[in-house]
Design a protein around this motif. Structure first.
Motif, PDB file in Angstrom:
ATOM      1  N   ARG A 103      12.836  87.097  34.557  1.00  0.00           N
ATOM      2  CA  ARG A 103      11.786  87.642  33.704  1.00  0.00           C
ATOM      3  C   ARG A 103      12.404  88.546  32.636  1.00  0.00           C
ATOM      4  O   ARG A 103      13.429  89.181  32.856  1.00  0.00           O
ATOM      5  CB  ARG A 103      10.779  88.440  34.518  1.00  0.00           C
ATOM      6  N   LEU A 104      11.746  88.614  31.485  1.00  0.00           N
ATOM      7  CA  LEU A 104      12.179  89.516  30.419  1.00  0.00           C
ATOM      8  C   LEU A 104      11.597  90.911  30.582  1.00  0.00           C
ATOM      9  O   LEU A 104      12.127  91.882  30.041  1.00  0.00           O
ATOM     10  CB  LEU A 104      11.785  88.947  29.058  1.00  0.00           C
ATOM     11  N   GLU A 105      10.508  91.014  31.303  1.00  0.00           N
ATOM     12  CA  GLU A 105       9.931  92.319  31.612  1.00  0.00           C
ATOM     13  C   GLU A 105       9.129  92.199  32.889  1.00  0.00           C
ATOM     14  O   GLU A 105       8.770  91.097  33.308  1.00  0.00           O
ATOM     15  CB  GLU A 105       9.042  92.827  30.472  1.00  0.00           C
ATOM     16  N   GLN A 153      16.506  95.086  33.343  1.00  0.00           N
ATOM     17  CA  GLN A 153      16.811  93.668  33.129  1.00  0.00           C
ATOM     18  C   GLN A 153      17.955  93.222  34.030  1.00  0.00           C
ATOM     19  O   GLN A 153      17.906  92.150  34.647  1.00  0.00           O
ATOM     20  CB  GLN A 153      17.172  93.410  31.663  1.00  0.00           C
ATOM     21  N   ASP A 190      17.228  78.428  26.342  1.00  0.00           N
ATOM     22  CA  ASP A 190      15.927  79.077  26.219  1.00  0.00           C
ATOM     23  C   ASP A 190      15.064  78.392  25.159  1.00  0.00           C
ATOM     24  O   ASP A 190      13.853  78.215  25.344  1.00  0.00           O
ATOM     25  CB  ASP A 190      16.104  80.551  25.863  1.00  0.00           C
ATOM     26  N   ARG A 196      11.660  81.991  26.278  1.00  0.00           N
ATOM     27  CA  ARG A 196      11.395  83.373  25.865  1.00  0.00           C
ATOM     28  C   ARG A 196       9.936  83.572  25.478  1.00  0.00           C
ATOM     29  O   ARG A 196       9.372  84.648  25.723  1.00  0.00           O
ATOM     30  CB  ARG A 196      12.341  83.768  24.727  1.00  0.00           C
ATOM     31  N   GLU A 197       9.335  82.539  24.920  1.00  0.00           N
ATOM     32  CA  GLU A 197       7.903  82.627  24.611  1.00  0.00           C
ATOM     33  C   GLU A 197       7.072  82.744  25.878  1.00  0.00           C
ATOM     34  O   GLU A 197       5.964  83.283  25.849  1.00  0.00           O
ATOM     35  CB  GLU A 197       7.453  81.395  23.811  1.00  0.00           C
ATOM     36  N   ARG A 198       7.616  82.265  26.983  1.00  0.00           N
ATOM     37  CA  ARG A 198       6.911  82.330  28.264  1.00  0.00           C
ATOM     38  C   ARG A 198       7.290  83.572  29.067  1.00  0.00           C
ATOM     39  O   ARG A 198       6.782  83.778  30.161  1.00  0.00           O
ATOM     40  CB  ARG A 198       7.232  81.074  29.081  1.00  0.00           C
ATOM     41  N   GLY A 199       8.202  84.392  28.527  1.00  0.00           N
ATOM     42  CA  GLY A 199       8.558  85.635  29.187  1.00  0.00           C
ATOM     43  C   GLY A 199       9.767  85.556  30.090  1.00  0.00           C
ATOM     44  O   GLY A 199       9.949  86.423  30.951  1.00  0.00           O
ATOM     45  N   TYR A 200      10.639  84.547  29.874  1.00  0.00           N
ATOM     46  CA  TYR A 200      11.814  84.361  30.724  1.00  0.00           C
ATOM     47  C   TYR A 200      13.064  84.131  29.877  1.00  0.00           C
ATOM     48  O   TYR A 200      12.982  83.817  28.684  1.00  0.00           O
ATOM     49  CB  TYR A 200      11.636  83.152  31.654  1.00  0.00           C
ATOM     50  N   THR A 201      14.204  84.249  30.510  1.00  0.00           N
ATOM     51  CA  THR A 201      15.460  83.827  29.917  1.00  0.00           C
ATOM     52  C   THR A 201      16.306  83.159  30.995  1.00  0.00           C
ATOM     53  O   THR A 201      16.247  83.541  32.167  1.00  0.00           O
ATOM     54  CB  THR A 201      16.235  85.001  29.294  1.00  0.00           C
TER      55      THR A 201
END
Length: 235
Positions: A103-105, A153, A190, A196-201
């Protein structure tokens, strides 16, 4: 040295007999037989290995892409073709490929979804106060990494790597070969999957399948590890 393997139909029973067999005989496959595919029964077990891995405070800050089609594997191979071409053929020849993502956040909406899932699964049979304590405790650890250590992160990434370690051992008990790959262009991967648009990397890719015995040089090599005297202190 050709390492002994357990047929996938016998994997679960063999694991119960002696898990150390798989620790000592699993290895990183370097070439795959593209004609050999993982059975649907074992794909379901692979999905369960990914879902049921432990994580700190049961935060589960991850997502996975399980690729089986040539089209999907080709998208993954684009992240290796330019800088890491030595990984590309294994991706294309493997039966399946897993992309491990972080997750990015980790916000309150996600933490509340985790909490409600735990509640639905019966984790708080002792009463609502147990649910409140769990939420507070999880937030305490995450806030520590957000505000004090400032490494949230990195902390989430470490949880994904906990999953990766359990996963590599788990698939070996099914008689499935695997290759973890950090040699990927994360930005490319990605973008290929809109992560990244979905909140992941993406973090790491794992190819799965069955070795090409004739072309996998690593299958012939003995395992090498440092001695207990250097890696273990018993007190």
């Amino acid at each position: 040295m050709i390492q002994a393997r357990i047929p996938e139909s016998e994997g679960t029973e063999a694991a119960a007999r002696d898990i150390t067999h798989f620790v000592k005989t699993r290895y990183t496959a370097k070439a795959y037989d593209p004609t050999k595919k993982i059975s649907p029964r074992n794909i379901e077990k692979i999905r369960e290995l990914l879902r049921f891995s432990p994580s700190s405070t049961n935060a589960q800050p991850w997502h996975f892409i399980l690729a089986s089609s040539d089209e999907a594997k080709e998208k993954i191979a684009r992240s290796t073709d330019r800088l890491y071409p030595f990984n590309s053929q294994a991706i294309r020849d493997a039966s399946h490929v897993v992309v491990f993502c972080s997750r990015l956040e980790i916000g309150q909406d996600f933490l509340l979804r985790v909490l409600e899932q735990e509640d639905a699964d019966g984790r708080f049979a002792g009463g609502p106060e147990y649910k409140e304590r769990m939420h507070a405790a999880r937030n305490m650890f995450i806030d520590m990494h957000k505000h004090d250590l400032k490494d949230v992160q990195h902390w989430m990434d470490k949880q994904v790597y906990l999953n990766l370690g359990a996963f590599l051992l788990g698939v070996s008990t099914l008689g499935i070969d695997a290759t973890p790959m950090e040699g990927i262009e994360i930005k490319v991967l990605d973008e290929e999957f809109g992560l990244r648009e979905r909140g992941y990397t993406s973090l790491v890719v794992v190819t799965l399948g069955y070795r090409d015995q004739e072309n996998d040089f690593n299958a012939q090599l003995p395992k090498s590890r440092l001695p207990y005297s250097e890696v273990l202190t018993e007190v």
